[in-house]
Write an enzyme that holds these catalytic residues in place. Structure first.
Site, mmCIF file in Angstrom:
data_model
loop_
_atom_site.group_PDB
_atom_site.id
_atom_site.type_symbol
_atom_site.label_atom_id
_atom_site.label_comp_id
_atom_site.label_asym_id
_atom_site.label_seq_id
_atom_site.Cartn_x
_atom_site.Cartn_y
_atom_site.Cartn_z
ATOM 1 N N ASP A 135 0.804 -1.215 0.000
ATOM 2 C CA ASP A 135 0.000 0.000 0.000
ATOM 3 C C ASP A 135 0.839 1.268 0.000
ATOM 4 O O ASP A 135 0.283 2.367 -0.014
ATOM 5 C CB ASP A 135 -0.938 0.000 1.218
ATOM 6 C CG ASP A 135 -2.394 -0.139 0.814
ATOM 7 O OD1 ASP A 135 -2.648 -0.501 -0.348
ATOM 8 O OD2 ASP A 135 -3.267 0.114 1.651
ATOM 9 N N ASP A 466 -11.697 -6.390 10.075
ATOM 10 C CA ASP A 466 -11.720 -7.841 10.183
ATOM 11 C C ASP A 466 -12.908 -8.325 11.014
ATOM 12 O O ASP A 466 -13.647 -9.224 10.600
ATOM 13 C CB ASP A 466 -10.395 -8.346 10.772
ATOM 14 C CG ASP A 466 -9.912 -7.491 11.932
ATOM 15 O OD1 ASP A 466 -10.686 -6.653 12.433
ATOM 16 O OD2 ASP A 466 -8.745 -7.647 12.354
#
Length: 747
Positions: A135, A466
């Protein structure tokens, strides 16, 4: 405890029995209920402190009930990978995802070791593909992966030839060489020494790249990284290793580098956005029916883990029982006695296995095997008509509706159709020719107006994407399984030091509270979807971390307040009610200490975890609560803070010592400590008058207990450097403590 198994079974569900633990659970609940009744009966005889204590203890009782719910029916799964061939002659493909966000906070050597350990697992190489998300669009990360793939060409055959169990090279070469069996030959020793030299050369190249990154010539394969900005760059997808290449003597899994497009005007959704890009890119390129995701520091510790996971995924009689398989998150080179309370060993044993006995463990963000069709929004086949209206696989959606959900890539729609129907895409694929199509689905504009992040894929809207993603999977009716092989499946590095631990805890508290107050709360999912009621209760102790900081802070301040105002919130020593408090305190100490000793941990580890629970609640969780309030009021957005990864394992005298920085996150704890010290000094110096109903021994002991919990802060008041609390923090806390004292005395 469990029925016998027949040979074709791939796993055995074992119901665990803890009768002594359950007796303590009931006893402590009875004592808490008795305490609340006592508070209510004598409410009219006392003032503000009594009412506040009642409210705090009511919160603690609720947390105890929902926590006990999660521990009440523990189960574990014993897998039999040697029987897998009897169940599935042809193992299914698996796409492996590794996410990295910052080469400074997450050193490339960590990512490299994780990737190498994945490439070397005991699973057919032609069934695997490894996708690495960068990223930060860092040429260092890409260079490290290219060099790692070269090393893997000799490392993977070496591991499989000699059945090496530790396949992350930095861990293998850091241990003592044991010469047994096939590893006791001259040939092995020569190959071992060669591997060690090759790895040291690899590590040296990566170190040089990190230290001299500004001197690089970005030419050739690296030219695409020239003039790149971290948050403003196009998509980069590189096929580092294609297993279909001619001339490879030993097959290796695919290795693909992915850096998604980023533009300042487009939200990139942090890790959830990266995972969705990897899902779409892999869906176009390999489209495996199963996906594993790991953080860049979580290397494979058990090379058989893919087989263990497949036992659970393929061995279930109904797919509904295994929406995903979660492995517990354990750590290597953990500090002795867990001084920062973040190794989570006891939590995995009791809460993790307890959740497995309800609807399954939470998705932990790493070490998890997913069904691709579940990530694509599929519901279990036997849910019924409601599911048929909600899920693409059963709904008979029109082509226009499919475009709305998945985006306008026709190639991806075809791959998604295969995945949702449970079919393996067996068409031969030339990966380099698919890169252009993959660029389209990795673009930052591909998701606009689609269902990504809401209906399908990793979920947006929380810093703990998550947990939210796993919650939405449970809400659709899927169950999850807990995979706990021996040795542990994956190992990572735990945060070391106060600021790093606090940053991680704050992010978790922020994200969890975001989920609780959103429309996708487990309470809403229980009423409107398929989340089981007890699973909803299982989520609540965690989602309320931010809210729990308020009663934790109030209860910690109560002893000092009562001393300053000459009031009390505890019964006097001669009152019978004191026995409730004494029994409750002793029961809790014995119960929690028993859990730690049974897990193989020390008394010191127990105390460190109890202490850090208080410190985290009153500092990190409180700031998580503040972050959510500011977000709700639209004053500021909650930021996603990457946790620094530390591979060092030094054993100097400072290991385990609490460290501080100038962050305001340490102000609440320092203020609480100064209040307790002020109250104790006032008490022992006779500055506070004593009356018959004044504060007594109980309040003094509670103040001392709070000071003991904040012992690292007490030492930080007098220490220097990063082990000392900065003067700015001390001044802020002293001012707040002084204001509290003046207001309390005036009240």
């Amino acid at each position: 405890m469990a029925n016998g198994i027949s040979p074709p079974d791939l796993f055995q569900k074992v119901v665990l029995q803890y009768p002594i633990h359950r007796a303590f659970d009931i006893t402590i609940f009875f004592l808490l209920a008795s305490l609340l009744v006592y508070r209510l009966l004598y409410l009219s005889n006392h003032g503000f402190a009594w009412v506040l204590a009642l409210l705090c203890e009511s919160c603690f009782t609720f947390i105890w009930v929902v926590t006990v719910n999660g521990k009440w029916n523990p189960v574990e799964y014993k897998t039999y990978p040697e029987r897998l061939s009897q169940k599935a002659q042809d193992l299914p493909p698996v796409d492996m995802f590794v996410t990295s966000a910052d080469p400074v906070l997450e050193p490339p050597i960590l990512t490299v070791n994780t990737v190498i350990s994945l490439l070397a697992v005991a699973y057919p190489a032609d069934k695997l593909a490894c996708y690495v998300s960068d990223d930060c669009c860092s040429p260092i990360t890409y260079y490290s992966l290219v060099e790692a793939s070269k090393f893997a060409k000799i490392w993977v055959p070496f591991c499989k030839k000699y059945n090496i169990q530790t396949r992350a090279p930095f861990r293998y070469f850091s241990g003592e060489l044991i010469l047994t069996g096939s590893c006791n030959s001259l040939e092995f020793q020569q190959e071992h020494n060669k591997m060690k030299d090759e790895y040291e050369e690899l590590a040296s190249k990566i170190k040089d790249a990190v230290e001299k990154s500004m001197e690089w010539d970005l030419i050739g394969d690296f030219a695409i990284f020239s003039n790149m900005e971290r948050k403003n760059h196009p998509t980069i997808i590189k096929v580092i290793r294609d297993q279909n290449e001619a001339g490879l003597s030993e097959a290796l899994p695919h290795l693909i580098y992915v850096s998604r497009e980023k533009r300042p005007e487009h939200p990139h959704r942090y890790k959830a956005g990266a995972m969705n890009v990897l899902t779409r890119v892999s869906g176009l390129m390999t489209n495996a029916p199963f996906m594993l995701n790991v953080d860049c520091d979580m290397f494979v510790n058990n090379p058989q883990i893919f087989l263990h996971a497949m036992c659970l995924l393929l061995g279930s009689k109904n797919e509904r029982e295994s929406g995903f398989v979660q492995c517990p998150q354990y750590f290597y080179d953990g500090l002795k006695d867990d001084p920062f309370g973040n190794q989570l060993v006891v939590e995995h044993k009791y809460l993790g296995k307890g959740a497995a006995g309800i609807q399954g463990p939470f998705y932990g963000g790493t070490g998890c095997f997913h069904r691709r069709k579940v990530i694509y929004g599929s519901c279990p086949d036997d849910i019924g008509n409601q599911a048929k209206r909600l899920t693409p696989v059963h709904g008979g959606l029109s082509y226009k509706e499919q475009l709305r959900i998945f985006g306008d890539s026709k190639e991806f729609l075809r791959s998604a159709a295969h995945a949702l129907q449970g079919k393996e895409d067996i068409r031969p694929k030339n990966l380099p020719t698919l890169v252009e199509a993959a660029h389209q689905v990795a673009g930052c504009g591909h998701e606009y107006g689609t269902g990504w992040g809401t209906e399908v894929g990793w979920q947006y809207g929380s810093a703990t994407e998550d947990v939210l993603t796993g919650l939405m999977i449970h809400a659709r009716g899927w169950r999850s399984l807990f995979c706990t092989p021996d040795p542990p499946a994956f190992l990572g590095c735990a945060p070391r030091g106060g600021p790093i631990s606090m940053t991680q805890q704050k992010r978790w508290a922020t994200g969890l509270l975001e989920i609780l107050i959103s429309r996708r709360s487990p309470i809403v999912a229980t009423v409107t979807a398929r989340l089981q009621f007890r699973q909803c209760l299982m989520y609540l102790p965690f989602l309320t971390w931010g809210l729990r900081s308020i009663p934790e802070l109030c209860y910690a301040v109560l002893p000092a307040y009562c001393t300053i105002t000459n009031s009390r919130f505890l019964p006097e020593v001669h009152e019978p009610a004191i026995y409730i408090y004494t029994a409750l305190f002793l029961s809790y100490v014995i119960y929690t200490l028993m859990e730690y000793l049974e897990t193989g941990l020390s008394v010191r580890a127990w105390w460190n975890n109890q202490r850090m629970a208080r410190i985290n609640a009153m500092n990190a969780w409180f700031f998580g609560f503040i972050s959510v309030i500011l977000k709700v009021l639209r004053i500021s957005d909650a930021a996603f803070e990457v946790t620094q990864k530390d591979q060092s394992s030094s054993n100097d005298g400072d290991e385990g010592r609490f460290t501080f920085d100038a962050s305001p996150i340490f102000v609440p704890g320092t203020t609480v400590l100064l209040l307790q010290l002020t109250a104790l000094i006032m008490r022992f110096r006779g500055m506070q008058l004593s009356v018959d109903d004044g504060s007594g021994l109980g309040e003094i002991l509670c103040s001392i207990m709070v000071v003991m919990c904040f012992w690292p802060f007490l030492k930080g008041l007098f220490a220097k450097g990063n082990h000392g609390i900065p003067l700015s923090t001390i001044f802020k806390s002293a001012f707040l403590a002084l204001c509290f004292v003046l207001l309390a005395k005036r009240a």
